[in-house]
Enzyme design. Structure first.
Site, PDB file in Angstrom:
ATOM      1  N   CYS A  38       0.810  -1.218   0.000  1.00 17.02           N
ATOM      2  CA  CYS A  38       0.000   0.000   0.000  1.00 17.02           C
ATOM      3  C   CYS A  38       0.846   1.274   0.000  1.00 17.02           C
ATOM      4  O   CYS A  38       1.470   1.574  -1.021  1.00 17.02           O
ATOM      5  CB  CYS A  38      -0.958  -0.054   1.172  1.00 17.02           C
ATOM      6  SG  CYS A  38      -2.411   0.968   0.931  1.00 17.02           S
ATOM      7  N   ARG A  69     -12.512   5.990  -1.396  1.00 10.96           N
ATOM      8  CA  ARG A  69     -11.503   5.176  -0.688  1.00 10.96           C
ATOM      9  C   ARG A  69     -11.909   3.710  -0.847  1.00 10.96           C
ATOM     10  O   ARG A  69     -13.075   3.346  -0.602  1.00 10.96           O
ATOM     11  CB  ARG A  69     -11.423   5.560   0.778  1.00 10.96           C
ATOM     12  CG  ARG A  69     -10.515   4.652   1.617  1.00 10.96           C
ATOM     13  CD  ARG A  69     -10.246   5.222   2.995  1.00 10.96           C
ATOM     14  NE  ARG A  69      -9.275   6.303   2.890  1.00 10.96           N
ATOM     15  CZ  ARG A  69      -7.933   6.096   2.956  1.00 10.96           C
ATOM     16  NH1 ARG A  69      -7.452   4.869   3.076  1.00 10.96           N
ATOM     17  NH2 ARG A  69      -7.099   7.121   2.861  1.00 10.96           N
ATOM     18  N   HIS A 111      -3.221  -5.764   2.608  1.00 13.51           N
ATOM     19  CA  HIS A 111      -2.806  -5.768   4.014  1.00 13.51           C
ATOM     20  C   HIS A 111      -3.240  -7.105   4.623  1.00 13.51           C
ATOM     21  O   HIS A 111      -3.856  -7.931   3.941  1.00 13.51           O
ATOM     22  CB  HIS A 111      -3.552  -4.649   4.769  1.00 13.51           C
ATOM     23  CG  HIS A 111      -3.069  -3.273   4.471  1.00 13.51           C
ATOM     24  ND1 HIS A 111      -1.863  -2.782   4.901  1.00 13.51           N
ATOM     25  CD2 HIS A 111      -3.660  -2.267   3.778  1.00 13.51           C
ATOM     26  CE1 HIS A 111      -1.732  -1.517   4.502  1.00 13.51           C
ATOM     27  NE2 HIS A 111      -2.794  -1.188   3.816  1.00 13.51           N
TER      28      HIS A 111
END
Ligand code: GLN
Length: 241
Positions: free
Chosen positions: A94, A128, A190
């Site tokens: 990320c 997002r 993640h």
């Protein structure tokens, strides 16, 4: 045979359990009787380009990325580029992935310069991307969790790590997830990503060991538990994207 891992900016760039990637890598080495040492690099300390076989660069907020970007515009950036040119491997997640690229243009404020080691460019998007991320790589399934407003676009020198099945991946448009260029891997997964994706862990481990050792061969491990966790997380992603 031994493995040397440098965890860069662990205080500024390590969210959503990303530290677990360092644990997974070193444990998979130790299970094979390979000694593993981890060192950390913090902002303002000097990166030693000859030492590490593999660098881990985790995710972080825009603010932390700004600080790290400035540190990488100095001698540490040149040292990291030298390390990569000498065959060190990298796993970047990320925000770390974004900073290995050319630049990250946040929603507000000036562009954040990247290292330029990966042929990718990131621009903040309006939405997002948060949720489970399931993708298919040539080597196997890739499962993780994404949370980013940066949309990343690959240039010709980088190739996608995987194709998105569920979730958004690089930019929510071209169905690509992550990037691979030489021994550099970037991903939006993640989670941490390596424990549930053992093929990726061992690919990085092999690249890292090949930097200083000849004829490296990784004995297979019993990944029944890891693959059961991968299947379970993939099922959740499919049924509750
Ligand atoms: N700040 C970056 C973004 O929002 C990276 C976030 C992260 O590392 N999870 O895209």
């Amino acid at each position: 045979m031994d493995l040397r891992v440098c965890h860069i900016y662990p205080d500024l760039m390590c969210i959503y359990g990303d530290r677990g990637n360092v644990i997974a890598l070193t444990q998979r080495a130790r299970w094979r009787g390979i000694d593993a040492e981890v060192r950390e690099l913090h902002e303002g300390e000097a990166l030693e380009p000859e030492w590490a076989d593999l660098y881990f660069f985790g995710g972080g907020q825009d603010l932390g990325q700004d600080v790290v970007s400035r540190d990488l515009q100095g001698p540490n950036g040149a040292a990291l580029r030298r390390a990569l040119a000498s065959g060190a491997a990298v796993l970047s997640v990320c925000g770390g992935y974004q900073l290995l690229g050319r630049e990250y243009v946040p929603a507000e404020g000036p562009s954040i310069a990247g290292l330029g080691a990966l042929d990718v460019t990131t621009r903040a998007g309006k939405v997002r991307f948060v949720g489970n991320l399931l993708a298919e790589a040539p080597q196997g399934t890739l499962i993780g969790f994404e949370n980013h407003s940066g949309y990343t676009y690959l240039g010709p020198a980088a190739r996608p790590l995987a194709r998105v099945i569920v979730g958004h991946g690089n930019n929510g448009q071209d169905k690509t997830e992550g990037a691979v260029q030489g021994r550099i891997v970037g991903t939006y997964c993640h989670g941490s990503v390596l424990p549930k994706n053992p093929w990726l862990a061992d690919m990085l481990l092999l690249w890292a060991l090949e930097r200083r050792h000849d004829a490296v061969r990784l004995e297979p491990l019993d990944d029944a538990m890891e693959l059961a966790a991968q299947r379970s997380a993939a099922e959740v992603a499919r049924t509750r994207p």
